[in-house]
Design an enzyme around this catalytic site. Structure first.
Site, mmCIF file in Angstrom:
data_model
loop_
_atom_site.group_PDB
_atom_site.id
_atom_site.type_symbol
_atom_site.label_atom_id
_atom_site.label_comp_id
_atom_site.label_asym_id
_atom_site.label_seq_id
_atom_site.Cartn_x
_atom_site.Cartn_y
_atom_site.Cartn_z
ATOM 1 N N GLN A 87 -5.178 -6.373 3.216
ATOM 2 C CA GLN A 87 -5.161 -7.222 2.057
ATOM 3 C C GLN A 87 -4.472 -6.624 0.878
ATOM 4 O O GLN A 87 -3.610 -7.304 -0.058
ATOM 5 C CB GLN A 87 -6.366 -7.878 1.681
ATOM 6 C CG GLN A 87 -6.997 -8.943 2.777
ATOM 7 C CD GLN A 87 -8.065 -9.517 2.240
ATOM 8 O OE1 GLN A 87 -9.391 -8.988 2.412
ATOM 9 N NE2 GLN A 87 -8.089 -10.778 1.753
ATOM 10 N N ARG A 117 -15.922 -0.497 -2.201
ATOM 11 C CA ARG A 117 -16.257 -1.003 -0.694
ATOM 12 C C ARG A 117 -14.731 -1.378 -0.197
ATOM 13 O O ARG A 117 -13.985 -2.113 -0.750
ATOM 14 C CB ARG A 117 -16.964 -2.018 -0.595
ATOM 15 C CG ARG A 117 -16.720 -2.731 0.909
ATOM 16 C CD ARG A 117 -17.933 -4.010 0.964
ATOM 17 N NE ARG A 117 -17.763 -4.480 2.101
ATOM 18 C CZ ARG A 117 -16.986 -5.632 2.604
ATOM 19 N NH1 ARG A 117 -16.567 -6.373 1.531
ATOM 20 N NH2 ARG A 117 -17.075 -6.187 3.682
ATOM 21 N N HIS A 165 -12.062 -4.718 9.301
ATOM 22 C CA HIS A 165 -11.904 -5.927 8.516
ATOM 23 C C HIS A 165 -10.783 -6.425 9.189
ATOM 24 O O HIS A 165 -9.794 -6.700 8.290
ATOM 25 C CB HIS A 165 -11.621 -5.566 6.881
ATOM 26 C CG HIS A 165 -11.920 -6.753 5.987
ATOM 27 N ND1 HIS A 165 -13.004 -6.641 4.875
ATOM 28 C CD2 HIS A 165 -11.524 -7.865 5.837
ATOM 29 C CE1 HIS A 165 -13.058 -7.813 4.352
ATOM 30 N NE2 HIS A 165 -12.050 -8.516 4.748
ATOM 31 N N ASN A 214 -16.776 -6.515 9.006
ATOM 32 C CA ASN A 214 -16.850 -7.432 8.024
ATOM 33 C C ASN A 214 -16.760 -8.803 8.606
ATOM 34 O O ASN A 214 -15.722 -9.171 9.335
ATOM 35 C CB ASN A 214 -15.663 -7.220 6.984
ATOM 36 C CG ASN A 214 -15.571 -8.473 6.102
ATOM 37 O OD1 ASN A 214 -16.303 -8.369 5.037
ATOM 38 N ND2 ASN A 214 -14.510 -9.302 6.154
ATOM 39 N N GLU A 215 -17.545 -9.642 8.426
ATOM 40 C CA GLU A 215 -17.718 -11.032 8.667
ATOM 41 C C GLU A 215 -17.094 -11.382 10.208
ATOM 42 O O GLU A 215 -16.034 -11.868 10.616
ATOM 43 C CB GLU A 215 -16.631 -11.908 8.114
ATOM 44 C CG GLU A 215 -17.351 -11.863 6.652
ATOM 45 C CD GLU A 215 -16.552 -12.755 5.611
ATOM 46 O OE1 GLU A 215 -15.584 -13.323 5.983
ATOM 47 O OE2 GLU A 215 -16.796 -12.848 4.265
ATOM 48 N N ASN A 258 -22.039 -11.503 2.581
ATOM 49 C CA ASN A 258 -20.707 -11.999 1.512
ATOM 50 C C ASN A 258 -21.199 -13.690 1.452
ATOM 51 O O ASN A 258 -21.677 -14.463 2.420
ATOM 52 C CB ASN A 258 -19.976 -11.900 2.564
ATOM 53 C CG ASN A 258 -19.069 -10.784 2.592
ATOM 54 O OD1 ASN A 258 -19.502 -9.731 2.199
ATOM 55 N ND2 ASN A 258 -17.922 -10.577 3.355
ATOM 56 N N TYR A 279 -19.913 -17.236 -0.804
ATOM 57 C CA TYR A 279 -18.937 -17.736 -1.537
ATOM 58 C C TYR A 279 -19.152 -19.471 -1.838
ATOM 59 O O TYR A 279 -19.134 -19.753 -2.756
ATOM 60 C CB TYR A 279 -17.520 -17.940 -0.906
ATOM 61 C CG TYR A 279 -17.033 -16.409 -0.999
ATOM 62 C CD1 TYR A 279 -16.167 -16.033 -2.114
ATOM 63 C CD2 TYR A 279 -17.163 -15.849 0.311
ATOM 64 C CE1 TYR A 279 -15.543 -14.846 -1.896
ATOM 65 C CE2 TYR A 279 -16.515 -14.437 0.290
ATOM 66 C CZ TYR A 279 -15.846 -14.125 -0.802
ATOM 67 O OH TYR A 279 -15.157 -12.737 -0.799
ATOM 68 N N GLU A 331 -19.764 -9.283 -0.750
ATOM 69 C CA GLU A 331 -18.560 -10.009 -1.468
ATOM 70 C C GLU A 331 -19.431 -11.049 -2.139
ATOM 71 O O GLU A 331 -20.170 -11.809 -1.435
ATOM 72 C CB GLU A 331 -17.777 -10.536 -0.300
ATOM 73 C CG GLU A 331 -16.782 -9.340 0.299
ATOM 74 C CD GLU A 331 -15.645 -10.101 1.206
ATOM 75 O OE1 GLU A 331 -15.398 -11.149 1.251
ATOM 76 O OE2 GLU A 331 -15.260 -9.314 2.060
ATOM 77 N N TRP A 350 -15.727 -9.561 -5.114
ATOM 78 C CA TRP A 350 -14.460 -9.733 -4.672
ATOM 79 C C TRP A 350 -13.313 -10.266 -5.208
ATOM 80 O O TRP A 350 -13.926 -11.558 -5.581
ATOM 81 C CB TRP A 350 -14.541 -10.516 -3.112
ATOM 82 C CG TRP A 350 -13.293 -10.660 -2.478
ATOM 83 C CD1 TRP A 350 -12.313 -11.581 -2.318
ATOM 84 C CD2 TRP A 350 -12.730 -9.762 -1.452
ATOM 85 N NE1 TRP A 350 -11.184 -11.299 -1.729
ATOM 86 C CE2 TRP A 350 -11.439 -10.115 -1.015
ATOM 87 C CE3 TRP A 350 -13.386 -8.588 -0.819
ATOM 88 C CZ2 TRP A 350 -10.657 -9.587 -0.067
ATOM 89 C CZ3 TRP A 350 -12.694 -7.748 -0.026
ATOM 90 C CH2 TRP A 350 -11.314 -8.537 0.586
ATOM 91 N N GLU A 375 -4.344 -13.278 0.613
ATOM 92 C CA GLU A 375 -5.528 -13.747 0.989
ATOM 93 C C GLU A 375 -5.495 -14.628 2.439
ATOM 94 O O GLU A 375 -5.423 -15.709 2.461
ATOM 95 C CB GLU A 375 -5.746 -14.859 -0.117
ATOM 96 C CG GLU A 375 -6.915 -15.896 0.023
ATOM 97 C CD GLU A 375 -8.132 -15.125 0.609
ATOM 98 O OE1 GLU A 375 -8.449 -13.891 0.198
ATOM 99 O OE2 GLU A 375 -9.250 -15.792 1.279
ATOM 100 N N TRP A 376 -4.874 -13.650 3.475
ATOM 101 C CA TRP A 376 -4.894 -14.080 4.829
ATOM 102 C C TRP A 376 -4.091 -15.208 4.922
ATOM 103 O O TRP A 376 -2.820 -15.310 4.387
ATOM 104 C CB TRP A 376 -6.497 -14.483 5.405
ATOM 105 C CG TRP A 376 -7.323 -13.131 5.228
ATOM 106 C CD1 TRP A 376 -8.283 -12.984 4.301
ATOM 107 C CD2 TRP A 376 -7.205 -11.945 5.674
ATOM 108 N NE1 TRP A 376 -8.882 -11.908 4.423
ATOM 109 C CE2 TRP A 376 -8.381 -11.221 5.163
ATOM 110 C CE3 TRP A 376 -6.360 -11.074 6.501
ATOM 111 C CZ2 TRP A 376 -8.369 -9.722 5.538
ATOM 112 C CZ3 TRP A 376 -6.640 -9.989 6.999
ATOM 113 C CH2 TRP A 376 -7.487 -9.167 6.246
#
Ligand code: PNW
Length: 465
Positions: free
Chosen positions: A20, A77, A121, A165-166, A294, A296, A371, A418, A425-426
């Site tokens: 990213q 991180r 990630h 990560n995730e 994480n 959101y 995050e 984050w 952003e992907w």
């Protein structure tokens, strides 16, 4: 909501990920990852954006270290790009790639900032995807070898090693809904990916224990808070199914030592789980010093009868494939606003609930918020000030939610916003900005947003004003 005070020992940090921010996608011997391939495939990302340049962090890391230090953060991180340090995903390591992370880690230590390194990630070397990717067992063994290489190189200069990560995103968005790399839509493969990501976590965790005994070991999960549309048994069962796929598919083997029986039963028509071999669950259950969380937004579901129109809040019912493998009888409902620029609802109370659930189910397991943050359209004033009051408000309310969970006993040891910088952003490319520092993608100039100044004060005082 105000007046919370965090102890001096509470860790304030910020987070990023290699693909990213780094750019330099073909420099110094870096190999190709699935995200290079995916973002360069027409139609996959918004505006065709790629991480080729991103925030150019590979060249500007020294400046970025300065921002981290100026913010007064305790920890940073970041993630290590597998194809940068081991270009083909197996065999020889790339000295130039390892040196980059070595300089980054030393730069953090010189500034008194704890390095928190994520091994993965999402940027799998393309060669390994060509050989089958996460649905095949060999990828987990390759990951163990990669982990040994980076832990040997960076060792316990890294304060905390985070394996993944995730993994939820890697497995289900990568192999079921296909909205992340490698963009496959194969439900059975997604569940095999879940297992091999879990297995790789356990194998790599053992590598950390052996090669860097002084370092802390962690994993980061994006755990879902799932609410039922009503109190009916059917709606509550929809919650149970989604909880199994989203949360317990990872928490089960990692912290309880076994996959939950209801997950295997719910997905029996998709796969027989024969990829789980005797002893795997034992490998996966390596004890964690800290569980990374994480968070959101929250999720609202109801049972679906297969007839009435679907509400479609989560890709179900659209022509696109669903990430929710084997849960065709579940409908995802739109949530009440307000929303961030991602269209995600803002629900700090769910954050407290999540942390209290973990505290209840895994007492004694230390937690870290790895995050939390929000994308909003920032306002750039004529004088260059970047107004992002909605981000400040989001952060204040979510950090208050962490304080609330702590007050009720949850052992949350730190918080990473984050993100440090606006970044790729992907699937949404550069259109969505999560940074507390703005990046002008024409000039690569970094400018602190209001939220960065706000976060700096919080990190200095521990007081949530
Ligand atoms: C996380 N979802 O991604 C990632 O760890 C970050 O790299 C990312 O930039 C950040 O959150 C903001 O999106 C997610 O669809 C991506 O549920 C998608 C989902 C969840 C998390």
């Amino acid at each position: 909501m105000t007046g919370h005070v965090f102890p001096e020992s509470f860790v304030w940090g910020s987070a990023t990920a290699a693909y990213q921010i780094e750019g330099a996608a073909t420099e110094d011997g870096r190999g190709t990852s699935i995200w290079d391939t995916y973002s360069h495939t027409p139609g996959r990302t918004l505006n065709g954006d790629t991480g080729d340049v991103a925030a150019d962090h590979y060249h500007r890391y020294a400046e970025d270290l300065g921002h981290i230090a100026d913010l007064g953060l305790d920890a940073y991180r970041f993630s290590i790009s597998w194809p940068r340090v081991q270009p083909g995903g197996s065999g020889a390591f790339n000295r130039a790639g390892l040196d980059f992370y070595s300089r980054l880690v030393d730069g953090l230590l010189e500034r008194g900032v704890r390095p928190v390194a994520t091994m993965y990630h999402w940027d799998l070397p393309q060669e390994l995807e060509d050989a089958g990717g996460w649905p095949v067992r060999d990828t987990a063994l390759r990951f163990q070898e990669y982990a040994a290489g980076i832990v040997e190189a960076l060792g316990d200069r890294v304060h905390t090693w985070t394996t993944f990560n995730e993994p939820w995103c890697s497995a289900y968005l990568g192999y079921a809904s296909g909205v992340h790399a490698p963009g496959r839509t194969e439900p059975a493969a997604a569940l095999a990916a879940v297992h091999h990501l879990n297995l790789a976590h356990g194998l790599a965790g053992r590598v950390v224990r052996e090669l860097a005994p002084a370092a802390e070991l962690s994993v980061t999960l994006n755990l879902h808070v799932i609410r039922p549309a009503s109190d009916s048994a059917a709606d509550r069962d929809a919650v149970r199914r989604i909880d199994a796929l989203a949360n317990r598919a990872f928490l089960g083997p990692m912290l309880d030592g076994a996959y939950p029986a209801d997950l295997l039963a719910d997905t029996a028509a998709v796969t027989d789980w024969s990829f789980v071999q005797t002893g795997d669950e034992k490998v996966i259950a390596v004890p964690l010093d800290v569980l990374g969380v994480n968070y959101y937004s929250s999720t609202l579901v109801r049972a679906w009868d297969g007839v009435s129109p679907r509400s479609d809040a989560d890709g179900h019912g659209k022509s696109t494939a669903t990430p929710w493998v084997g849960a065709d009888n579940v409908d995802f409902l739109p949530q009440p606003g307000p929303y961030t620029a991602m269209g995600w609802n803002i629900d700090p109370a769910a954050f407290t609930e999540l942390l209290l659930r973990l505290h209840r189910e895994y007492p004694g397991q230390p937690l870290m918020i790895t995050e939390n943050g929000a994308a909003f359209d920032d306002v750039v004033e004529a004088d260059g000030t970047i107004r992002d009051d909605r981000r400040v408000d989001y952060l204040r309310r979510h950090i208050a939610a962490v304080a609330e969970a702590r007050a009720q006993g949850a052992d949350v040891r730190g918080y990473f916003v984050w993100s440090l910088l606006d970044n790729f952003e992907w699937g949404y490319g550069y259109d969505r900005r999560f940074g507390i520092i703005r990046v002008d993608y024409d000039t690569q100039v970094r400018t602190w947003k209001q939220s960065a100044h706000w976060y700096q004060r919080l990190a200095a005082t521990g007081k949530l004003g």
